[in-house]
Design a protein around this motif. Structure first.
Motif, short mmCIF file in Angstrom:
data_model
loop_
_atom_site.label_atom_id
_atom_site.label_comp_id
_atom_site.label_asym_id
_atom_site.label_seq_id
_atom_site.Cartn_x
_atom_site.Cartn_y
_atom_site.Cartn_z
N UNK A 7 0.84 -1.21 0.00
CA UNK A 7 0.00 0.00 0.00
C UNK A 7 0.87 1.25 0.00
N UNK A 8 1.91 1.21 0.80
CA UNK A 8 2.79 2.38 0.91
C UNK A 8 3.50 2.67 -0.41
N UNK A 9 3.97 1.60 -1.06
CA UNK A 9 4.66 1.77 -2.34
C UNK A 9 3.67 2.33 -3.37
N UNK A 10 2.45 1.77 -3.40
CA UNK A 10 1.45 2.24 -4.36
C UNK A 10 1.12 3.71 -4.11
N UNK A 11 1.01 4.09 -2.85
CA UNK A 11 0.69 5.48 -2.52
C UNK A 11 1.81 6.42 -2.95
N UNK A 12 3.04 5.98 -2.77
CA UNK A 12 4.19 6.82 -3.15
C UNK A 12 4.24 7.01 -4.66
N UNK A 13 3.93 5.94 -5.38
CA UNK A 13 3.92 6.04 -6.85
C UNK A 13 2.79 6.97 -7.29
N UNK A 14 1.62 6.78 -6.69
CA UNK A 14 0.44 7.58 -7.05
C UNK A 14 0.69 9.07 -6.83
N UNK A 15 1.33 9.35 -5.72
CA UNK A 15 1.57 10.75 -5.36
C UNK A 15 2.42 11.45 -6.41
N UNK A 16 3.34 10.70 -7.01
CA UNK A 16 4.24 11.30 -7.99
C UNK A 16 3.68 11.25 -9.40
N UNK A 17 2.59 10.53 -9.58
CA UNK A 17 2.04 10.41 -10.92
C UNK A 17 0.99 11.49 -11.11
N UNK A 18 1.40 12.56 -11.74
CA UNK A 18 0.52 13.71 -11.93
C UNK A 18 -0.53 13.37 -12.96
N UNK A 19 -1.80 13.58 -12.61
CA UNK A 19 -2.90 13.25 -13.51
C UNK A 19 -3.47 14.51 -14.16
N UNK A 20 -3.54 15.57 -13.41
CA UNK A 20 -4.17 16.80 -13.92
C UNK A 20 -3.25 17.98 -13.62
N UNK A 21 -2.16 18.09 -14.37
CA UNK A 21 -1.19 19.13 -14.05
C UNK A 21 -1.67 20.52 -14.47
N UNK A 22 -1.41 21.47 -13.63
CA UNK A 22 -1.72 22.86 -13.96
C UNK A 22 -0.69 23.74 -13.27
N UNK A 23 -0.24 24.77 -13.94
CA UNK A 23 0.67 25.68 -13.27
C UNK A 23 -0.12 26.57 -12.31
N UNK A 24 0.33 26.66 -11.11
CA UNK A 24 -0.36 27.50 -10.12
C UNK A 24 0.39 28.80 -9.99
N UNK A 25 -0.21 29.87 -10.42
CA UNK A 25 0.44 31.17 -10.26
C UNK A 25 -0.53 32.09 -9.52
N UNK A 26 -0.12 32.52 -8.36
CA UNK A 26 -0.95 33.40 -7.57
C UNK A 26 -0.25 34.73 -7.42
N UNK A 27 -0.96 35.79 -7.79
CA UNK A 27 -0.41 37.12 -7.58
C UNK A 27 -0.22 37.32 -6.08
N UNK A 28 -1.20 36.83 -5.34
CA UNK A 28 -1.11 36.86 -3.88
C UNK A 28 -1.20 35.43 -3.38
N UNK A 29 -0.42 35.07 -2.37
CA UNK A 29 -0.58 33.74 -1.81
C UNK A 29 -1.97 33.58 -1.23
N UNK A 30 -2.45 32.35 -1.22
CA UNK A 30 -3.82 32.11 -0.77
C UNK A 30 -3.85 30.82 0.07
N UNK A 31 -4.88 30.70 0.88
CA UNK A 31 -5.01 29.51 1.73
C UNK A 31 -6.45 29.01 1.71
N UNK A 32 -6.61 27.75 2.04
CA UNK A 32 -7.95 27.17 2.21
C UNK A 32 -7.94 26.33 3.48
N UNK A 33 -9.01 26.47 4.24
CA UNK A 33 -9.22 25.63 5.43
C UNK A 33 -10.34 24.66 5.07
N UNK A 34 -10.09 23.38 5.26
CA UNK A 34 -11.08 22.38 4.84
C UNK A 34 -11.37 21.41 5.98
N UNK A 35 -12.61 20.91 5.97
CA UNK A 35 -13.04 19.93 6.97
C UNK A 35 -13.60 18.72 6.23
#
Ligand SMILES: [Zn+2]
Length: 251
Positions: A7-35
């Motif tokens: 499971x750990x190996x699969x998770x590590x591979x998954x994490x590095x396998x980008x599926x929906x890449x997008x460049x994130x450019x923020x004029x101002x840094x931003x945050x989100x709080x999620x529950x």
């Protein structure tokens, strides 16, 4: 959940396998709080704290938790969903059954997402969630591909700041959880976001003076919001933070 080595190996591979890449450019840094899930106290206790700081959050709700108590936690009621939405917070999808996506066949996984959409429509009317969070943070290349076709973003649980080329199918998010919380870690993440730009996402569950290991105290939530405010970083729902950034979806 106990993880095997596989499971750990699969998770590590998954994490590095980008599926929906997008460049994130923020004029101002931003945050989100999620529950995630969401326990009722994330709204009854967390809501007033968010309001005090002018912050709006994302509540990733699973239909199966509506109106129940489980493992000592009371979960949201139907009216809470309406109140959260009316207060300008975002309601995101966390699957209906809170399932282990990587161990669920694709048709069952998609049917479960359909069920959560229908559950939301029944309460909220003409509504379709734009944001998804993987239950247990568990993702595979297959579930990332399936979920990211339905939702603008999918959030995972690997900590870090989303910046540069970012996988919208597994956004990074830092825990705001009693079991691992430290003020210094939160302050370092906020400082890193303020200095380098990007999008910092926190995730938590219940908000209580006696929280579950996955929840936080009012003091921890207040500390995160105060640290963000002191750095001049707005806390926006995930879908609004996404809109605040400059994205160009990769072909
Ligand atoms: Zn969850």
């Amino acid at each position: 959940m106990s993880w095997t080595l596989a499971d750990r190996v699969a998770a590590a591979v998954t994490r590095r396998l980008t599926i929906k890449p997008a460049p994130v450019r923020f004029e101002h840094p931003v945050a989100s709080v999620t529950f995630d899930d969401f326990p009722r106290s994330a709204w009854s206790v967390g809501g007033p704290i968010l309001a005090r700081w002018g912050a709006r959050a994302t509540y990733y709700a699973s239909g199966r938790f509506c109106g129940i108590s489980e493992d000592g936690l009371d979960y949201y009621e139907r009216d809470d969903l309406l109140a959260v939405a009316a207060a300008g917070h975002e309601i995101g999808c966390h699957s209906f059954g809170h399932l282990h996506g990587t161990k669920t066949a694709s048709d069952a996984f998609l049917a479960d997402l359909d069920a959560n959409d229908a559950f939301f429509r029944d309460i909220l009317g003409d509504f379709r969630p734009a944001s998804f969070a993987f239950p247990y943070g568990e993702a595979s290349p297959r579930t990332k591909a399936l979920a990211s076709r339905r939702y603008a973003t999918c959030r995972g649980i690997y900590p870090g700041v989303n910046r540069g080329w970012t996988d919208l199918a597994q956004l990074k998010a830092a825990p705001l959880e009693a079991r691992s919380w430290s003020a210094a870690t939160v302050e370092a993440l906020v400082a890193e976001t303020a200095a380098g730009g990007g999008w910092l996402i926190f995730f938590s569950h219940d908000v209580s003076d006696d929280p579950s290991p996955y929840g936080c105290t009012p003091v921890m939530l207040e500390h995160a919001l105060a640290t963000l405010a002191a750095a001049g970083i707005a806390a926006l729902p995930v879908k609004h933070a996404l809109a605040a950034g400059t994205f160009r979806e990769a072909a």
